[in-house]
Scaffold this motif. Structure first.
Motif, PDB file in Angstrom:
ATOM      1  N   SER A 141      -0.797  -1.497 -10.080  1.00 13.49           N
ATOM      2  CA  SER A 141      -1.912  -2.546  -8.971  1.00 13.49           C
ATOM      3  C   SER A 141      -0.887  -3.394  -7.561  1.00 13.49           C
ATOM      4  O   SER A 141      -0.546  -3.489  -8.162  1.00 13.49           O
ATOM      5  CB  SER A 141      -2.238  -3.954  -9.861  1.00 13.49           C
ATOM      6  OG  SER A 141      -3.468  -3.347 -10.892  1.00 13.49           O
ATOM      7  N   PRO A 142      -1.655  -2.644  -6.272  1.00 15.67           N
ATOM      8  CA  PRO A 142      -0.360  -3.329  -5.053  1.00 15.67           C
ATOM      9  C   PRO A 142      -0.689  -4.573  -4.911  1.00 15.67           C
ATOM     10  O   PRO A 142      -2.152  -4.977  -5.243  1.00 15.67           O
ATOM     11  CB  PRO A 142      -1.539  -2.322  -3.773  1.00 15.67           C
ATOM     12  CG  PRO A 142      -2.585  -1.665  -4.623  1.00 15.67           C
ATOM     13  CD  PRO A 142      -2.406  -1.522  -6.072  1.00 15.67           C
ATOM     14  N   GLY A 143       0.092  -5.312  -4.332  1.00 17.85           N
ATOM     15  CA  GLY A 143      -0.123  -6.957  -4.800  1.00 17.85           C
ATOM     16  C   GLY A 143      -1.066  -7.473  -3.759  1.00 17.85           C
ATOM     17  O   GLY A 143      -1.772  -8.427  -3.750  1.00 17.85           O
ATOM     18  N   PRO A 181      -3.053 -13.094  -0.951  1.00 17.96           N
ATOM     19  CA  PRO A 181      -2.467 -12.922   0.752  1.00 17.96           C
ATOM     20  C   PRO A 181      -0.793 -13.567  -0.023  1.00 17.96           C
ATOM     21  O   PRO A 181      -0.075 -12.360   0.802  1.00 17.96           O
ATOM     22  CB  PRO A 181      -2.773 -14.052   1.653  1.00 17.96           C
ATOM     23  CG  PRO A 181      -4.147 -14.678   0.996  1.00 17.96           C
ATOM     24  CD  PRO A 181      -4.243 -14.576  -0.176  1.00 17.96           C
ATOM     25  N   SER A 182      -0.277 -13.581  -1.054  1.00 14.91           N
ATOM     26  CA  SER A 182       0.769 -13.789  -1.206  1.00 14.91           C
ATOM     27  C   SER A 182       1.627 -12.713  -2.616  1.00 14.91           C
ATOM     28  O   SER A 182       2.527 -12.385  -2.168  1.00 14.91           O
ATOM     29  CB  SER A 182       1.124 -14.888  -2.435  1.00 14.91           C
ATOM     30  OG  SER A 182       0.316 -14.654  -3.971  1.00 14.91           O
ATOM     31  N   GLY A 183       0.553 -11.753  -2.615  1.00 19.07           N
ATOM     32  CA  GLY A 183       0.935 -10.852  -3.272  1.00 19.07           C
ATOM     33  C   GLY A 183       1.254  -9.420  -2.205  1.00 19.07           C
ATOM     34  O   GLY A 183       1.856  -8.628  -2.561  1.00 19.07           O
ATOM     35  N   VAL A 236       0.817  -1.024  -0.056  1.00 19.00           N
ATOM     36  CA  VAL A 236      -0.143   0.311   0.120  1.00 19.00           C
ATOM     37  C   VAL A 236       1.335   0.644   0.162  1.00 19.00           C
ATOM     38  O   VAL A 236       0.598   3.030  -0.416  1.00 19.00           O
ATOM     39  CB  VAL A 236      -0.821   0.214   1.031  1.00 19.00           C
ATOM     40  CG1 VAL A 236      -1.384   1.291   0.910  1.00 19.00           C
ATOM     41  CG2 VAL A 236      -1.806  -1.189   0.865  1.00 19.00           C
ATOM     42  N   GLU A 237       1.898   1.446   0.952  1.00 19.36           N
ATOM     43  CA  GLU A 237       3.207   2.130   1.152  1.00 19.36           C
ATOM     44  C   GLU A 237       3.370   2.598  -0.451  1.00 19.36           C
ATOM     45  O   GLU A 237       3.237   3.759  -0.916  1.00 19.36           O
ATOM     46  CB  GLU A 237       3.642   2.482   2.222  1.00 19.36           C
ATOM     47  CG  GLU A 237       2.878   1.888   3.735  1.00 19.36           C
ATOM     48  CD  GLU A 237       4.021   1.951   4.085  1.00 19.36           C
ATOM     49  OE1 GLU A 237       3.788   2.548   5.841  1.00 19.36           O
ATOM     50  OE2 GLU A 237       4.803   0.867   4.374  1.00 19.36           O
ATOM     51  N   VAL A 238       4.361   1.042  -1.312  1.00 20.19           N
ATOM     52  CA  VAL A 238       4.261   1.502  -2.574  1.00 20.19           C
ATOM     53  C   VAL A 238       3.867   2.321  -3.291  1.00 20.19           C
ATOM     54  O   VAL A 238       3.748   2.725  -4.124  1.00 20.19           O
ATOM     55  CB  VAL A 238       5.475  -0.156  -3.136  1.00 20.19           C
ATOM     56  CG1 VAL A 238       6.006   0.130  -4.066  1.00 20.19           C
ATOM     57  CG2 VAL A 238       6.009  -0.193  -2.184  1.00 20.19           C
ATOM     58  N   ALA A 239       2.355   1.854  -3.486  1.00 24.25           N
ATOM     59  CA  ALA A 239       1.496   2.409  -4.016  1.00 24.25           C
ATOM     60  C   ALA A 239       1.254   3.809  -3.520  1.00 24.25           C
ATOM     61  O   ALA A 239       1.017   4.276  -4.952  1.00 24.25           O
ATOM     62  CB  ALA A 239       0.390   1.399  -4.252  1.00 24.25           C
TER      63      ALA A 239
END
Length: 408
Positions: free
Chosen positions: A366-368, A373-375, A351-354
């Motif tokens: 698109s955040p993982g 869960p593996s994203g 979320v922070e990276v996005a």
């Protein structure tokens, strides 16, 4: 005008918010989407959640087919499962593509995009409490649809093998002995770009047959595969024609997304049930647009070959640029136009990276967490973009990520 509605949502809709992810994200998936403004509009930023259809437009025959159908008002209404003319054309071309014998009256439904087909099939097959195995990671809306329908969702991870990322079929075999009604996956996989090996497809067919469950496989990117990577259609495996539902379409590889048409291929009873859902949901796929499918898979072989060459070139340059970021890991898949970078070493959540990439690079990713869960600690980008603009965007992205890496 006075607003009377108090904003309450149905319980089934609230389930799609995936509140059980709150311990991992600090918020529900829906709250995370809202915090990042991920509503599909892009917000004026460079949006890597989809293909750039200006740089990669549809084939010229798409508009010709649409206009020809539009010129005859008799084409405005079709059977709920799609125009008989279109289904006949698709049966022939898809039979050739997949290596299966398709009856246009029984085995095909034309849908309002592959997304509509996905929801219609799941609605036709899944009952409250059914155990559905879902690939992890997988296209972001699948789990939300399954939660809406009340399914018990079990995520099946990918594992690293000599053939690259592959579904954990050892675990699927164990799950099948406990009782599974459906396995949902995509091949090539969205978001990783992984292509199932021949061994994996053969084994998946055996597990499904022995476990007596259906497989829904999204093959939207089956033509967008690099370096002559072998591709096998699950439905063509022995015993799988009657237990495989395949989603196909030209929305990505052929940039037909704006026409909103897709195809479901499956056993007659599944198509009959899917048609009932389509009738309630949207009556039919856009009637004039259906006719672009008569030339899809027929007149676009050279078009697709050129596109694959162009996209692979962009993939290589994108991977090289991203790998300049300390701690960032990226392993390109053999298909799709997506990359699935791992930024967990940067000490930031996805979320922070996005948010960082939106604020400092002007780029929507698109955040993982959206994919399962593996994203967590990853993000997905679509690199099907105009090369010069994308090169500048990548410089901004890598500068922002490098700065975050140094701070972590």
């Amino acid at each position: 005008m006075t607003e009377q509605f108090d904003g309450r949502e149905s319980e089934r809709l609230r389930r799609t918010h995936l509140p059980e992810r709150r311990p991992l994200l600090g918020m529900s998936v829906r709250e995370a989407d809202l915090s990042l403004g991920l509503d599909g509009a892009g917000g004026g930023l460079l949006d890597t959640t989809h293909f750039d259809t200006v740089r990669f437009p549809p084939p010229e025959w798409a508009l010709e087919s649409f206009a020809s159908a539009y010129a005859d008002g008799n084409n405005a209404y079709t059977a709920y499962r799609g125009s008989s003319e279109v289904r006949r054309a698709c049966a022939q071309s898809i039979s050739s593509l997949m290596g299966v014998d398709i009856d246009p009256s029984r085995h095909i439904a034309v849908t309002a995009g592959t997304q509509s087909g996905l929801f219609a099939v799941l609605s036709a097959l899944v009952d409250e409490g059914d155990v559905v195995v879902l690939a992890d990671p997988e296209y972001l809306f699948v789990e939300r649809m399954l939660r809406f329908l009340g399914a018990e969702v079990v995520r099946l991870p990918f594992v690293e093998t000599d053939a690259g990322l592959q579904p954990d079929l050892d675990q699927l075999e164990v799950l099948s002995r406990r009782g599974v009604s459906l396995y949902v996956t995509s091949n090539p996989n969205n978001p990783t770009g992984a292509v199932f090996s021949e061994e994996a497809v053969v084994r998946l067919a055996r597990i499904a047959s022995e476990g007596d469950f259906t497989v829904l496989v999204d093959e939207l990117y089956c033509r967008l595969v690099y370096d002559d990577t072998p591709y096998m259609h699950l439905a063509a495996q022995p015993g799988m024609t009657d237990r495989t539902v395949t989603l196909l379409g030209g929305s990505k590889t052929e940039s037909l997304s704006g026409f909103r048409v897709g195809v479901v291929v499956g056993p007659g009873p599944v198509i009959d049930a899917t048609e009932q859902v389509l009738a309630m949901m949207c009556l039919r796929a856009p009637a004039y647009a259906q006719h672009v499918l008569t030339r899809w898979l027929v007149d676009d072989h050279e078009f697709v070959a050129t596109r694959i060459t162009e996209l692979q070139s962009i993939q290589r340059s994108t991977v090289a640029q991203l790998r300049t970021v300390p701690g960032l890991r990226v392993s390109p898949g053999a298909g799709t136009a997506y990359l699935w970078p791992d930024v967990s070493a940067l000490g930031l959540t996805d979320v922070e990276v996005a948010r960082l990439l939106q604020d400092e690079a002007g780029v929507v990713v698109s955040p993982g967490y959206q994919f399962g869960p593996s994203g967590l600690g990853r993000f997905r980008i679509c690199y099907a973009r105009e090369e010069a603009e994308w090169a500048r965007a990548l410089e901004r992205m890598t500068a922002a990520l490098t700065g975050a890496s140094r701070e972590s």
